[in-house]
Design a protein around this motif. Structure first.
Motif, PDB file in Angstrom:
ATOM      1  N   ALA A  12      -2.185  -1.727   3.948  1.00  0.00           N
ATOM      2  CA  ALA A  12      -3.548  -1.750   3.411  1.00  0.00           C
ATOM      3  C   ALA A  12      -4.459  -0.835   4.217  1.00  0.00           C
ATOM      4  N   ILE A  13      -5.374  -0.182   3.514  1.00  0.00           N
ATOM      5  CA  ILE A  13      -6.453   0.580   4.140  1.00  0.00           C
ATOM      6  C   ILE A  13      -7.760  -0.093   3.768  1.00  0.00           C
ATOM      7  N   ASN A  73       3.900   4.366   7.883  1.00  0.00           N
ATOM      8  CA  ASN A  73       4.267   3.295   6.955  1.00  0.00           C
ATOM      9  C   ASN A  73       4.967   3.768   5.683  1.00  0.00           C
ATOM     10  N   GLY A  74       4.774   5.020   5.332  1.00  0.00           N
ATOM     11  CA  GLY A  74       5.474   5.575   4.176  1.00  0.00           C
ATOM     12  C   GLY A  74       4.918   5.164   2.832  1.00  0.00           C
ATOM     13  N   ARG A  75       3.900   4.305   2.821  1.00  0.00           N
ATOM     14  CA  ARG A  75       3.378   3.809   1.559  1.00  0.00           C
ATOM     15  C   ARG A  75       1.972   3.252   1.755  1.00  0.00           C
ATOM     16  N   ILE A  76       1.267   3.101   0.659  1.00  0.00           N
ATOM     17  CA  ILE A  76      -0.035   2.429   0.667  1.00  0.00           C
ATOM     18  C   ILE A  76      -0.060   1.508  -0.543  1.00  0.00           C
ATOM     19  N   ASP A  77      -0.180   0.239  -0.288  1.00  0.00           N
ATOM     20  CA  ASP A  77      -0.155  -0.760  -1.351  1.00  0.00           C
ATOM     21  C   ASP A  77      -1.541  -1.252  -1.739  1.00  0.00           C
ATOM     22  N   ILE A  78      -2.456  -1.223  -0.790  1.00  0.00           N
ATOM     23  CA  ILE A  78      -3.779  -1.814  -0.993  1.00  0.00           C
ATOM     24  C   ILE A  78      -4.841  -0.876  -0.441  1.00  0.00           C
ATOM     25  N   ARG A 129      -3.009  -1.847  -5.425  1.00  0.00           N
ATOM     26  CA  ARG A 129      -4.224  -2.595  -5.686  1.00  0.00           C
ATOM     27  C   ARG A 129      -5.400  -1.838  -5.072  1.00  0.00           C
ATOM     28  N   ILE A 130      -6.392  -1.533  -5.894  1.00  0.00           N
ATOM     29  CA  ILE A 130      -7.620  -0.895  -5.423  1.00  0.00           C
ATOM     30  C   ILE A 130      -8.778  -1.836  -5.702  1.00  0.00           C
ATOM     31  N   ASP A 170       1.619  -0.226 -12.486  1.00  0.00           N
ATOM     32  CA  ASP A 170       1.256  -1.548 -11.952  1.00  0.00           C
ATOM     33  C   ASP A 170       0.131  -1.419 -10.931  1.00  0.00           C
ATOM     34  N   ILE A 171      -0.689  -0.378 -11.076  1.00  0.00           N
ATOM     35  CA  ILE A 171      -1.875  -0.239 -10.223  1.00  0.00           C
ATOM     36  C   ILE A 171      -3.022  -0.981 -10.886  1.00  0.00           C
TER      37      ILE A 171
END
Length: 241
Positions: A12-13, A73-78, A129-130, A170-171
């Motif tokens: 998450a950011i 982390n290779g990814r951003i989910d949130i 998720r944004i 699925d965003i």
């Protein structure tokens, strides 16, 4: 009562995550197992999270910080677009244009800049998720906060438009619109203004940062998978629509 979700393995950011609502969001994300990165123009250490100095109006600073997050982390989910600037409380005619440009820059353009760089990473993964932090001011237009109201209204409209652009994935893109919350940002307006806000509230109090964070956390979870393009009030009953 603290509610947590299983966000283990999620990255998450949180912009503006060093203080106020953002700090509370960071704490609840960390407690739920997420790897959290704080982007703040004036960063301070927060337990369990990594902190980077990022001005959300500066595209190069965002790019550099994002590269570090992805490398680790290779990814951003949130993504929580929380960085905000309230500005002075006063009539628009007396406003210095430099001041309202800063308000629009941080609260609206900053959301554009960060989302524009993070979204492609989420799209490649096909999920994310944004959550954009707006304001009751953006729904109702509050006197003496004209520029802030305009910026918040822009965040609300942007949320609705972007959610429709990414609904093939699925965003999920949603907005939280708090009314007056007990933060330093609000307290700086002075006792008379704060007391007026409390008196205008059906619940006769300011909201707490933890109450806002709990709603944000739910929007980050799979429990809200059917919500997108929505605006969630956190106003103690003040919002009229």
């Amino acid at each position: 009562m603290t509610v947590t979700y299983d966000l283990g393995g999620k990255t998450a950011i949180v912009t503006g995550g060093a203080r106020g609502i953002g700090k509370a969001v960071v704490a609840q994300l960390v407690q739920s197992g997420a790897e959290v990165w704080i982007w703040d123009a004036d960063p301070v250490p927060v337990d369990g999270a990594r902190c980077q100095a990022v001005d959300v109006t500066k595209a190069q600073q965002i790019k550099d910080a994002l590269a570090e997050v992805v490398a680790n982390n290779g990814r951003i989910d949130i993504l929580i677009n929380n960085a905000g600037y309230l500005g002075n409380y006063g009539g628009f005619e007396a406003f210095d244009p430099v001041e309202w440009q800063r308000i629009i820059g941080v609260n609206l353009i900053g959301v554009f800049e960060v989302t524009h760089q993070v979204l492609p990473i989420m799209r490649r993964a096909g999920n994310g998720r944004i959550i954009n932090m707006g304001s009751l001011a953006g729904k109702e237009g509050l006197p003496n906060l004209a520029a802030y109201s305009a910026a918040s209204a822009g965040v609300i409209a942007f949320t609705k438009a972007l959610s429709r652009e990414v609904c093939d994935t699925d965003i999920r893109v949603n907005c939280v619109a708090p009314g007056p919350i007990d933060t330093e940002l609000i307290r700086r307006l002075g006792n008379d203004v704060v007391n007026g806000m409390i008196n205008a509230s059906p619940l006769k109090r300011l909201g707490s940062v933890d109450e806002v964070a709990a709603l944000v956390l739910w929007l980050c979870s799979d429990a809200s998978a059917f919500n997108t393009g929505a605006v969630f009030d956190m106003s103690g009953g003040r919002a009229r629509y």
